[in-house]
Design an enzyme around this catalytic site. Structure first.
Site, PDB file in Angstrom:
ATOM      1  N   HIS A  94       2.819 -18.376 -46.938  1.00  0.00           N
ATOM      2  CA  HIS A  94       1.870 -17.257 -47.577  1.00  0.00           C
ATOM      3  C   HIS A  94       2.578 -16.438 -48.500  1.00  0.00           C
ATOM      4  CE1 HIS A  94      -1.962 -15.243 -48.050  1.00  0.00           C
ATOM      5  NE2 HIS A  94      -1.477 -14.013 -48.009  1.00  0.00           N
TER       6      HIS A  94
ATOM      7  N   LEU B 170      -5.548 -25.383 -50.432  1.00  0.00           N
ATOM      8  CA  LEU B 170      -6.846 -24.500 -50.486  1.00  0.00           C
ATOM      9  C   LEU B 170      -7.895 -24.738 -49.574  1.00  0.00           C
ATOM     10  CD1 LEU B 170      -6.454 -23.360 -54.087  1.00  0.00           C
ATOM     11  CD2 LEU B 170      -5.487 -22.297 -52.207  1.00  0.00           C
TER      12      LEU B 170
ATOM     13  N   LEU C  79      -9.870 -25.732 -46.266  1.00  0.00           N
ATOM     14  CA  LEU C  79      -9.798 -25.600 -44.725  1.00  0.00           C
ATOM     15  C   LEU C  79      -9.412 -26.452 -44.036  1.00  0.00           C
ATOM     16  CD1 LEU C  79     -10.481 -22.949 -42.744  1.00  0.00           C
ATOM     17  CD2 LEU C  79     -12.712 -24.438 -42.159  1.00  0.00           C
ATOM     18  N   ILE C  80      -8.356 -26.327 -43.022  1.00  0.00           N
ATOM     19  CA  ILE C  80      -7.902 -27.436 -42.260  1.00  0.00           C
ATOM     20  C   ILE C  80      -8.994 -27.669 -40.947  1.00  0.00           C
ATOM     21  CG2 ILE C  80      -5.993 -28.482 -40.606  1.00  0.00           C
ATOM     22  CD1 ILE C  80      -5.309 -28.142 -43.823  1.00  0.00           C
TER      23      ILE C  80
ATOM     24  N   ASN D 187       6.716 -25.594 -53.701  1.00  0.00           N
ATOM     25  CA  ASN D 187       7.355 -25.682 -52.375  1.00  0.00           C
ATOM     26  C   ASN D 187       7.534 -27.074 -51.833  1.00  0.00           C
ATOM     27  OD1 ASN D 187       7.586 -22.707 -51.139  1.00  0.00           O
ATOM     28  ND2 ASN D 187       5.593 -22.543 -52.003  1.00  0.00           N
TER      29      ASN D 187
ATOM     30  N   ASP E 221      -4.292 -17.539 -42.005  1.00  0.00           N
ATOM     31  CA  ASP E 221      -3.239 -16.671 -42.078  1.00  0.00           C
ATOM     32  C   ASP E 221      -3.007 -15.806 -40.858  1.00  0.00           C
ATOM     33  OD1 ASP E 221      -2.962 -17.401 -44.712  1.00  0.00           O
ATOM     34  OD2 ASP E 221      -4.064 -16.084 -45.372  1.00  0.00           O
TER      35      ASP E 221
ATOM     36  N   ASN F  59       2.691 -22.890 -42.512  1.00  0.00           N
ATOM     37  CA  ASN F  59       1.895 -22.344 -43.701  1.00  0.00           C
ATOM     38  C   ASN F  59       2.959 -21.515 -44.360  1.00  0.00           C
ATOM     39  OD1 ASN F  59       0.367 -22.386 -45.930  1.00  0.00           O
ATOM     40  ND2 ASN F  59      -0.673 -20.401 -45.062  1.00  0.00           N
TER      41      ASN F  59
ATOM     42  N   GLU G 129      10.063 -17.736 -51.185  1.00  0.00           N
ATOM     43  CA  GLU G 129       9.246 -18.755 -50.662  1.00  0.00           C
ATOM     44  C   GLU G 129      10.342 -20.032 -50.592  1.00  0.00           C
ATOM     45  OE1 GLU G 129       5.274 -19.674 -51.359  1.00  0.00           O
ATOM     46  OE2 GLU G 129       5.030 -17.660 -52.370  1.00  0.00           O
TER      47      GLU G 129
ATOM     48  N   GLY H 119       2.972 -27.663 -56.427  1.00  0.00           N
ATOM     49  CA  GLY H 119       3.966 -28.222 -55.413  1.00  0.00           C
ATOM     50  C   GLY H 119       5.316 -27.769 -55.516  1.00  0.00           C
TER      51      GLY H 119
HETATM   52  C1  GRF Z   1       2.463 -20.406 -52.816  1.00  0.00           C
HETATM   53  O1  GRF Z   1       2.492 -19.169 -53.506  1.00  0.00           O
HETATM   54  C2  GRF Z   1       2.034 -20.283 -51.469  1.00  0.00           C
HETATM   55  O2  GRF Z   1       2.663 -19.298 -50.802  1.00  0.00           O
HETATM   56  C3  GRF Z   1       0.722 -20.358 -51.486  1.00  0.00           C
HETATM   57  O3  GRF Z   1       0.334 -21.164 -52.496  1.00  0.00           O
HETATM   58  C4  GRF Z   1       1.373 -21.320 -53.529  1.00  0.00           C
HETATM   59  C5  GRF Z   1       1.734 -22.823 -53.817  1.00  0.00           C
HETATM   60  O4  GRF Z   1       2.818 -22.844 -54.616  1.00  0.00           O
HETATM   61  N1  GRF Z   1       0.145 -20.800 -50.179  1.00  0.00           N
HETATM   62  P1  GRF Z   1       3.219 -24.298 -54.973  1.00  0.00           P
HETATM   63  O5  GRF Z   1       2.198 -25.361 -55.210  1.00  0.00           O
HETATM   64  O6  GRF Z   1       4.109 -24.745 -53.830  1.00  0.00           O
HETATM   65  O7  GRF Z   1       3.804 -24.506 -56.382  1.00  0.00           O
END
Ligand code: GRF
Length: 223
Positions: free
Chosen positions: A105, A86, A88-89, A14, A146, A103, A175, A12
């Site tokens: 990526h 991780l 599927l939505i 992000n 994606d 999202n 990110e 988490g």
């Molecule tokens: C990130 O690299 C994001 O791009 C991918 O999963 C990772 C999540 O990292 N979709 P975090 O849980 O936000 O640390």
């Protein structure tokens, strides 16, 4: 004030970046995170949410069909931000929040994306390919993994002696800059998904605020 639900399976970081960004915007924040959902009970993302007094829900893998949609609806979710989720939505959720689900990526899509391309697998594939450029992509979510319309990208170099861990860390750092800007810009309506399936608008406000070149930033589509 838009209500955001963040879906995360892991650390988490992000989520943390989005929360910090909205905090930093203060009274200008167009949104607040109202709900964090994880398919894993031990996801640190849930802990981060609880620490901040945000509703944190563990939705186990075997949960009933429709449970996610119900949960999002019950919390008045305007915007869904996937952050390392991780699972599927379900298509019904994607359709209901079309243009309202983002999202992030860890590659420059459409390269190194798609089913099974997550976490270190992405970076390992990048290194194996020999490309000298990777980066982060923020996109709207559609029904294909994606493949939704790209909002913004941020490239990072891939040195010849790079490792998966170093590349992952380098991409994650960008990110954390890019994702919160995009989430806020979509919440504000500065960027939106048009009926033509393309992204319209710019991120000038967010970029200006952080001292990055404005709407002319070379990696952000203008409209
Ligand atoms: C990130 O690299 C994001 O791009 C991918 O999963 C990772 C999540 O990292 N979709 P975090 O849980 O936000 O640390």
């Amino acid at each position: 004030m838009q209500r955001i639900a963040v879906l995360a399976s892991g650390g988490g970081s992000n989520l943390h970046a989005v929360l910090d960004h909205l905090d930093a915007l203060g009274a200008d924040a167009p949104a607040a995170v109202a709900l964090v959902v994880s398919d894993r009970a031990d996801a640190y993302a849930l802990e981060r949410a609880r620490t901040r007094g945000i509703t944190a829900v563990h939705l186990p893998r075997g949960a009933a069909e429709g449970a996610l949609e119900q949960l999002l609806a019950d919390h008045g979710t305007d915007l869904v931000a996937l952050a390392g989720y991780l699972r599927l939505i379900p298509a019904s959720v994607v359709r209901r929040w079309a243009g309202k689900m983002l999202n992030v990526h860890p590659s420059l899509l459409p390269m190194f994306g798609g089913h099974g391309m997550y976490g270190h697998r992405v970076h390992a594939a990048v290194l194996a390919s020999g490309t000298r450029l990777s980066g982060a992509t923020v996109h709207f979510v559609n029904e294909q993994f994606d493949r939704g319309a790209i909002i913004a990208q941020w490239p990072v170099p891939v040195p010849v002696d790079d490792t998966v861990d170093r590349l992952a860390e380098r991409v994650l750092r960008v990110e954390h800059r890019l994702y919160p800007w995009c989430v806020a810009a979509v919440a504000r309506g500065a960027v939106r998904l048009g009926d033509d399936g393309r992204v319209h608008g710019t991120l000038p406000y967010e970029f200006a605020r952080f001292g990055v070149e404005g709407p002319q930033h070379p990696f952000v589509p203008e409209s």
